[in-house]
Design a protein around this motif. Structure first.
Motif, PDB file in Angstrom:
ATOM      1  N   ALA A 306      69.859  27.874 101.723  1.00 53.66           N
ATOM      2  CA  ALA A 306      69.004  27.544 102.812  1.00 53.66           C
ATOM      3  C   ALA A 306      67.637  28.082 102.945  1.00 53.66           C
ATOM      4  O   ALA A 306      66.949  27.484 103.519  1.00 53.66           O
ATOM      5  CB  ALA A 306      70.315  27.777 104.122  1.00 53.66           C
ATOM      6  N   ARG A 307      67.577  29.319 102.235  1.00 54.56           N
ATOM      7  CA  ARG A 307      66.054  29.778 102.353  1.00 54.56           C
ATOM      8  C   ARG A 307      65.270  29.273 101.029  1.00 54.56           C
ATOM      9  O   ARG A 307      63.927  29.821 101.206  1.00 54.56           O
ATOM     10  CB  ARG A 307      66.324  31.306 102.401  1.00 54.56           C
ATOM     11  CG  ARG A 307      66.934  31.617 103.775  1.00 54.56           C
ATOM     12  CD  ARG A 307      66.811  33.037 104.198  1.00 54.56           C
ATOM     13  NE  ARG A 307      65.391  33.585 104.540  1.00 54.56           N
ATOM     14  CZ  ARG A 307      65.061  33.618 105.683  1.00 54.56           C
ATOM     15  NH1 ARG A 307      65.688  33.845 106.792  1.00 54.56           N
ATOM     16  NH2 ARG A 307      63.707  34.061 105.789  1.00 54.56           N
ATOM     17  N   GLY A 308      66.009  29.220 100.084  1.00 55.32           N
ATOM     18  CA  GLY A 308      64.973  28.627  98.657  1.00 55.32           C
ATOM     19  C   GLY A 308      64.713  29.767  98.002  1.00 55.32           C
ATOM     20  O   GLY A 308      63.860  29.746  97.260  1.00 55.32           O
ATOM     21  N   GLY A 425      83.861  28.841 101.898  1.00 53.72           N
ATOM     22  CA  GLY A 425      83.287  27.684 101.278  1.00 53.72           C
ATOM     23  C   GLY A 425      83.540  26.403 101.551  1.00 53.72           C
ATOM     24  O   GLY A 425      82.506  25.601 101.477  1.00 53.72           O
ATOM     25  N   THR A 426      84.786  26.197 102.086  1.00 56.50           N
ATOM     26  CA  THR A 426      84.959  24.939 102.742  1.00 56.50           C
ATOM     27  C   THR A 426      84.169  24.614 104.089  1.00 56.50           C
ATOM     28  O   THR A 426      83.595  23.449 104.045  1.00 56.50           O
ATOM     29  CB  THR A 426      86.384  24.775 103.197  1.00 56.50           C
ATOM     30  OG1 THR A 426      87.204  24.841 101.939  1.00 56.50           O
ATOM     31  CG2 THR A 426      86.676  23.370 103.767  1.00 56.50           C
ATOM     32  N   LEU A 427      83.898  25.698 104.821  1.00 59.82           N
ATOM     33  CA  LEU A 427      83.143  25.476 106.122  1.00 59.82           C
ATOM     34  C   LEU A 427      81.672  25.387 105.836  1.00 59.82           C
ATOM     35  O   LEU A 427      81.032  24.657 106.558  1.00 59.82           O
ATOM     36  CB  LEU A 427      83.221  26.783 107.037  1.00 59.82           C
ATOM     37  CG  LEU A 427      84.653  27.039 107.728  1.00 59.82           C
ATOM     38  CD1 LEU A 427      84.820  28.208 108.174  1.00 59.82           C
ATOM     39  CD2 LEU A 427      85.115  25.934 108.411  1.00 59.82           C
ATOM     40  N   VAL A 428      81.125  26.028 104.886  1.00 60.62           N
ATOM     41  CA  VAL A 428      79.798  26.008 104.447  1.00 60.62           C
ATOM     42  C   VAL A 428      79.224  24.947 103.761  1.00 60.62           C
ATOM     43  O   VAL A 428      78.071  24.328 103.705  1.00 60.62           O
ATOM     44  CB  VAL A 428      79.042  27.511 103.982  1.00 60.62           C
ATOM     45  CG1 VAL A 428      79.453  28.336 104.937  1.00 60.62           C
ATOM     46  CG2 VAL A 428      79.499  27.430 102.687  1.00 60.62           C
ATOM     47  N   ALA A 429      80.324  24.179 102.892  1.00 59.08           N
ATOM     48  CA  ALA A 429      79.781  23.045 102.286  1.00 59.08           C
ATOM     49  C   ALA A 429      79.418  21.890 103.253  1.00 59.08           C
ATOM     50  O   ALA A 429      79.849  21.371 104.054  1.00 59.08           O
ATOM     51  CB  ALA A 429      81.256  22.759 101.482  1.00 59.08           C
ATOM     52  N   THR A 430      78.212  21.109 102.579  1.00 62.47           N
ATOM     53  CA  THR A 430      77.773  19.774 103.336  1.00 62.47           C
ATOM     54  C   THR A 430      78.528  18.588 102.817  1.00 62.47           C
ATOM     55  O   THR A 430      79.520  18.806 101.834  1.00 62.47           O
ATOM     56  CB  THR A 430      76.235  19.701 103.080  1.00 62.47           C
ATOM     57  OG1 THR A 430      76.124  19.751 101.755  1.00 62.47           O
ATOM     58  CG2 THR A 430      75.607  20.800 103.780  1.00 62.47           C
ATOM     59  N   PHE A 436      73.705  23.549 102.228  1.00 62.01           N
ATOM     60  CA  PHE A 436      74.446  24.548 102.902  1.00 62.01           C
ATOM     61  C   PHE A 436      74.486  24.269 104.492  1.00 62.01           C
ATOM     62  O   PHE A 436      73.434  24.182 105.051  1.00 62.01           O
ATOM     63  CB  PHE A 436      73.845  25.931 102.580  1.00 62.01           C
ATOM     64  CG  PHE A 436      74.366  27.206 103.127  1.00 62.01           C
ATOM     65  CD1 PHE A 436      75.365  27.907 102.580  1.00 62.01           C
ATOM     66  CD2 PHE A 436      73.921  27.953 104.584  1.00 62.01           C
ATOM     67  CE1 PHE A 436      76.030  28.954 102.935  1.00 62.01           C
ATOM     68  CE2 PHE A 436      74.508  28.967 104.883  1.00 62.01           C
ATOM     69  CZ  PHE A 436      75.543  29.417 104.331  1.00 62.01           C
ATOM     70  N   SER A 437      75.758  24.593 104.884  1.00 59.03           N
ATOM     71  CA  SER A 437      75.782  24.363 106.489  1.00 59.03           C
ATOM     72  C   SER A 437      75.835  25.616 107.318  1.00 59.03           C
ATOM     73  O   SER A 437      76.559  26.286 107.247  1.00 59.03           O
ATOM     74  CB  SER A 437      77.199  23.649 106.826  1.00 59.03           C
ATOM     75  OG  SER A 437      77.436  23.629 108.129  1.00 59.03           O
ATOM     76  N   ILE A 438      74.595  25.766 107.890  1.00 56.84           N
ATOM     77  CA  ILE A 438      74.448  26.783 108.924  1.00 56.84           C
ATOM     78  C   ILE A 438      75.694  26.968 109.970  1.00 56.84           C
ATOM     79  O   ILE A 438      76.125  28.096 110.284  1.00 56.84           O
ATOM     80  CB  ILE A 438      72.997  26.879 109.716  1.00 56.84           C
ATOM     81  CG1 ILE A 438      71.803  27.054 108.510  1.00 56.84           C
ATOM     82  CG2 ILE A 438      72.908  27.862 110.612  1.00 56.84           C
ATOM     83  CD1 ILE A 438      72.100  28.243 107.750  1.00 56.84           C
TER      84      ILE A 438
END
Length: 472
Positions: A306-308, A425-430, A436-438
């Protein structure tokens, strides 16, 4: 377990010092093993984006890279103590070291995500053997209780230092050499441990029954549940593989209960769980690891995806956190002596819950100095509560069951971490699995914080105010 060793008889000066021959060598060997299995966990979390880029695995693969290790660690921890007693601490530790080192080599050479996950399963099983055997080595080497306590304190601090070094080391190796170097690093350490063990006296062996049916059903329960959580988020909660794995977990759990009721020497005596102190301590340990290890998993991905950030820079972010954890671990026992364990356990959980809620406003553009400030409560909460909850659990069971209770607490904590990685991990996966899902991270933080609030209430309601409560 007897504290004497077979072989040459200790001299009088050795007994005066409170250590058997090779005591210092045994401590160094035990410390190295505990350090390497701790570094391996924290370093791999930072190396995950590099692993994905190299082996082309999606979020599901990354979750299994972490959870394959953690599941075997949790599942085999229940009977690893008995294995150590049967084989002797030195022999079990040598087996575990060889097993872990060879598995590390397989991880480093893995040509695919599937091969890496398989090698991580073996690594996790080896780590489960190393953990109790390392403590047994220390107990064997130091006859004097005071010196033994100091040795165990050094062993504990070594784990905290390893936690601090792991992300930095993992980031530096991933960025400069490649993620495979994280696993290659274990090879010289494993060789050094084997050399040191040659100078440690042979450990006594004690007959200790193994509960194989209970062990198999425990591992099947954890594996089925984790598979259902990981795959359910990616393929759908009603897909046949998910439903089948959930059914397997339920059947294995029922089989575990039946087995433990009937086995003459169950690895988990079910009457022990009727104690409020034991059951609440296990729930607290589970919740603390859900929050902490779930956050570490998400934070490593957040910083890099997310931040690179580079792997090295992301690893450096964890250093202040680890320093806080180390300092708080040292202060916690003194606070428990002064105020009592129950308030310390409750306060630690509340602080960690607060940390989860404080992190909710995180975005890819949050100033880095503010991110570091927001992470401070994370380092304080769990490190404040864990020593107190461990001590309370140890004091709540009869002496012969201390090892069982310790293994059970570690198993619950590792299970909490594994399920957190599976779910978060399931929640943050796009949708593509590459981003990455905020919002997904915020959902994970809310779940962890709410769970901690619930176990805090249980602690305040059910834990004894006195530290002297014991099982009859």
């Amino acid at each position: 377990m007897t504290l004497t060793h077979t072989g040459s008889r200790p001299t009088a000066p050795a007994r005066t010092r409170g250590a058997t021959r090779g005591g210092g060598t045994a401590l160094v060997a035990a410390l190295l093993g505990f350090t390497v299995i701790t570094i391996d966990v924290s370093a791999v979390n930072i190396a995950l984006p590099g692993i994905r880029a190299s082996l082309h695995g999606g979020m599901t693969g990354l979750q299994w890279v972490v959870d394959a290790y953690t599941l075997m660690f949790a599942g085999l921890m229940l009977s690893a103590g008995a294995l150590s007693d049967r084989a002797g601490a030195r022999r079990a530790y040598a087996w575990g070291t060889a097993w872990f080192t060879l598995a590390s080599l397989a991880c480093a050479l893995a040509p695919s995500i599937g091969a890496l996950v398989a090698a991580r399963i073996v690594q996790g099983g080896a780590a489960a053997v190393l953990m109790p055997a390392s403590l047994a080595l220390i107990r064997q080497a130091y006859e004097d209780a005071r010196r033994r306590a100091r040795a165990i304190a050094l062993w504990t601090v070594g784990g905290s230092v390893a936690m601090a070094a792991g992300p930095v080391l993992g980031g530096a190796l991933t960025e400069t050499v490649g993620w495979r170097a994280v696993f290659f690093l274990n090879l010289p350490v494993g060789a050094a441990i084997v050399v040191l063990l040659a100078r440690v006296p042979v450990s006594p062996r004690r007959p200790a029954p193994l509960d194989l049916p209970g062990q198999v059903t425990a591992v099947l329960t954890l594996a089925g549940l984790t598979f259902a959580v990981i795959e359910g988020g990616h393929t759908g909660w009603t897909s046949p593989p998910v439903l089948l794995s959930a059914a397997l977990a339920a059947l294995a759990a029922a089989g575990f209960v039946v087995t433990e009721k009937r086995h003459r020497a169950p690895m988990v005596p079910l009457p022990m769980l009727r104690s409020h102190t034991v059951s609440v301590a296990l729930a607290v340990g589970f919740a603390l690891n859900v929050a902490f290890y779930g956050l570490v998993f998400m934070l490593g991905l957040y910083l890099q995806q997310a931040r690179g950030m580079s792997a090295l820079t992301a690893g450096l972010v964890f250093v202040p956190l680890a320093v806080i954890i180390t300092g708080t671990n040292l202060v916690s026992p003194r606070m428990a002596e002064r105020f009592g364990r129950r308030p310390v356990i409750a306060a630690g959980q509340l602080v960690l819950a607060l940390a989860m809620f404080v992190l909710l406003p995180l975005t890819p553009h949050t100033p880095m100095w503010l991110v570091l400030v927001m992470l401070v409560p994370t380092g304080l909460g769990g490190a404040f509560a864990i020593p107190a909850v461990t001590a309370m659990l140890m004091d709540s069971v009869p002496g012969p069951r201390v090892g069982t209770a310790s293994g059970l607490l570690n198993a619950f904590r590792q299970t909490g971490g594994a399920l957190a990685v599976a779910l978060f991990g399931t929640l943050v996966a796009t949708g593509s699995g590459e981003g990455f899902s905020i919002p997904g991270m915020r959902a994970g933080l809310l779940i962890a914080g709410t769970l901690l609030c619930a176990t805090t209430a249980l602690s305040a309601w059910l834990l004894p105010g006195s530290t002297d409560a014991r099982l009859s």
